[in-house]
Design an enzyme around this catalytic site. Structure first.
Site, PDB file in Angstrom:
ATOM      1  N   THR A  10       6.961  10.253 -14.217  1.00  0.00           N
ATOM      2  CA  THR A  10       7.042   9.571 -15.512  1.00  0.00           C
ATOM      3  C   THR A  10       5.924   8.546 -15.706  1.00  0.00           C
ATOM      4  O   THR A  10       5.803   7.968 -16.788  1.00  0.00           O
ATOM      5  CB  THR A  10       8.395   8.853 -15.677  1.00  0.00           C
ATOM      6  OG1 THR A  10       8.527   7.863 -14.649  1.00  0.00           O
ATOM      7  CG2 THR A  10       9.549   9.836 -15.573  1.00  0.00           C
ATOM      8  N   GLY A  11       5.121   8.318 -14.693  1.00  0.00           N
ATOM      9  CA  GLY A  11       4.047   7.342 -14.799  1.00  0.00           C
ATOM     10  C   GLY A  11       2.788   7.925 -15.408  1.00  0.00           C
ATOM     11  O   GLY A  11       2.725   9.098 -15.791  1.00  0.00           O
ATOM     12  N   SER A 127      -4.977   3.803  -2.367  1.00  0.00           N
ATOM     13  CA  SER A 127      -5.498   2.866  -3.361  1.00  0.00           C
ATOM     14  C   SER A 127      -6.718   2.128  -2.835  1.00  0.00           C
ATOM     15  O   SER A 127      -6.820   1.841  -1.639  1.00  0.00           O
ATOM     16  CB  SER A 127      -4.408   1.853  -3.722  1.00  0.00           C
ATOM     17  OG  SER A 127      -4.937   0.784  -4.475  1.00  0.00           O
ATOM     18  N   GLU A 129      -7.105  -0.825  -3.242  1.00  0.00           N
ATOM     19  CA  GLU A 129      -6.601  -2.116  -2.779  1.00  0.00           C
ATOM     20  C   GLU A 129      -6.484  -2.157  -1.255  1.00  0.00           C
ATOM     21  O   GLU A 129      -6.398  -3.236  -0.669  1.00  0.00           O
ATOM     22  CB  GLU A 129      -5.242  -2.413  -3.418  1.00  0.00           C
ATOM     23  CG  GLU A 129      -5.299  -2.692  -4.907  1.00  0.00           C
ATOM     24  CD  GLU A 129      -5.818  -4.088  -5.230  1.00  0.00           C
ATOM     25  OE1 GLU A 129      -5.647  -4.997  -4.403  1.00  0.00           O
ATOM     26  OE2 GLU A 129      -6.402  -4.254  -6.321  1.00  0.00           O
ATOM     27  N   TYR A 151       0.833  -5.152  -1.783  1.00  0.00           N
ATOM     28  CA  TYR A 151       0.651  -3.797  -2.294  1.00  0.00           C
ATOM     29  C   TYR A 151      -0.390  -3.047  -1.473  1.00  0.00           C
ATOM     30  O   TYR A 151      -0.167  -1.910  -1.046  1.00  0.00           O
ATOM     31  CB  TYR A 151       0.232  -3.848  -3.762  1.00  0.00           C
ATOM     32  CG  TYR A 151      -0.162  -2.502  -4.315  1.00  0.00           C
ATOM     33  CD1 TYR A 151       0.800  -1.534  -4.590  1.00  0.00           C
ATOM     34  CD2 TYR A 151      -1.500  -2.194  -4.560  1.00  0.00           C
ATOM     35  CE1 TYR A 151       0.439  -0.294  -5.091  1.00  0.00           C
ATOM     36  CE2 TYR A 151      -1.870  -0.963  -5.064  1.00  0.00           C
ATOM     37  CZ  TYR A 151      -0.905  -0.014  -5.324  1.00  0.00           C
ATOM     38  OH  TYR A 151      -1.267   1.210  -5.808  1.00  0.00           O
ATOM     39  N   LYS A 155       0.255   0.259   0.873  1.00  0.00           N
ATOM     40  CA  LYS A 155      -0.468   1.513   0.698  1.00  0.00           C
ATOM     41  C   LYS A 155      -1.198   1.917   1.986  1.00  0.00           C
ATOM     42  O   LYS A 155      -1.302   3.096   2.315  1.00  0.00           O
ATOM     43  CB  LYS A 155      -1.468   1.389  -0.460  1.00  0.00           C
ATOM     44  CG  LYS A 155      -0.829   1.504  -1.823  1.00  0.00           C
ATOM     45  CD  LYS A 155      -0.248   2.896  -2.041  1.00  0.00           C
ATOM     46  CE  LYS A 155       0.284   3.106  -3.433  1.00  0.00           C
ATOM     47  NZ  LYS A 155       0.812   4.476  -3.640  1.00  0.00           N
TER      48      LYS A 155
END
Length: 326
Positions: A10-11, A127, A129, A151, A155
């Site tokens: 759904t993203g 990511s 990040e 985050y 990841k």
């Protein structure tokens, strides 16, 4: 017919990926939270136009039993694990749920694949990040990681879990280390959409200012629709490996703001207020990816330019808010 299972369908990325897989003739399944089924008009808006072509299953990344049940039922040929607590700023406020959801959720998915469909190919959404304030710029697949947020740490944990299942158990598992990728489907909490949406609201007289944090932070921004092409190409390779996906170009947050406001013939300096409360506790100053490996092995290149991307986002927000206003 190949069968694919997408977590996070759904993203932003999940919706573009679902469209891509359907265009390749896949049977597409998705795992969604039960609350999404209860409030579909809000939770499923990105995939509303293809709902009749998808098979959706209620499941939670916090429950191995529910993940195991879905994998046992679907028996996918490919799994794209995109679901995560992905808003970096929120990870500073709630480190525990970010780390718990992102690491354990990835572990649950990998364990389910190992137990019930070991031939399933697995894609993990890594990511940029994870690089954090890396000493090397641009960053590639050999750059040491130095995450600066919960985050990024979560990841990185998922990245190492993925590699471990590949090396220890023979699962066809890999990671895509994707740099920032945006689109009109991006959530309003992310800086690119926050800026574009606010600029349009100001243009239409619906807002009087935009409050921002660090305007000098630099990011490598690409288009999400291009990046899901890279995800799919990764899983079509005979040998699983990890890839950096990026544009190789960076822009300041200030550049993003100037472009979005100028698209609407506004001077951003008249409307933007720097609010130090919005600075991250530990900032990443410059992320720029080297996608040479993906270009060589996947024949992948970014398509949409930064200017085109921001203009597209502004134009779509303008159309939507004009319609809503009228």
């Amino acid at each position: 017919m190949k069968r694919a299972l997408i977590t996070g369908i759904t993203g932003q990325d999940g919706s573009y990926l679902a469209e891509l897989l359907l265009s390749h003739g896949y049977e597409v399944h998705g795992i969604i939270r039960r609350v999404a089924m209860e409030v579909p008009e809000h939770r499923l808006w990105r995939i509303r136009h293809i709902l009749d072509k998808l098979s959706l299953h209620a499941g939670s990344l916090e429950s191995f039993a529910s993940i195991f049940r879905v994998f046992n039922l679907v028996q996918p040929d490919e799994c794209y694990h995109l679901a995560a607590q992905s808003f970096v700023s929120y990870s500073f406020e709630d480190e525990f749920s970010t780390i718990n959801t992102n690491i354990n959720g990835t572990h649950f998915v990998l364990a389910a694949i190992k137990e019930v469909c070991p031939k399933c190919r697995f894609y993990f959404a890594g990511s940029s990040e994870m690089f954090g304030n890396a000493e090397q710029t641009p960053q590639n697949e050999r750059t040491p990681f130095f995450p600066r947020s919960s985050y990024g740490i979560s990841k990185l944990g998922g990245f190492h879990l993925t590699r471990n299942y590949r090396e220890a158990y023979g699962v066809h598992a890999l990671s895509g280390i994707l740099f920032n990728h945006e689109s009109p489907r991006r959530g309003l909490e992310f800086v690119s959409r926050k800026v574009c949406h606010a600029a349009v609201r100001i243009k239409l007289g619906l807002a009087k200012e935009l409050r921002m944090g660090n305007l000098e932070a630099r990011r490598d921004w690409g288009y999400a629709g291009d990046y899901v092409q890279a995800m799919w190409r990764m899983l079509q390779q005979d040998r699983p490996d990890d890839y950096v996906i990026a544009t190789g170009k960076t822009y300041r947050v200030k550049d993003l703001i100037e472009l979005a406001f100028s698209r609407l013939n506004l001077d951003w300096k008249d409307w933007v207020v720097v609010d130090e409360r919005l600075y991250r506790p530990s900032e990443i100053h410059d992320l720029r990816g080297d996608y040479s490996k993906a270009r060589k092995e996947l024949d992948w290149e970014p398509g949409m330019s930064f200017d085109e991307l921001i203009s597209t986002m502004v134009d779509q927000d303008l159309d939507q808010l004009k319609s809503a206003k009228s």
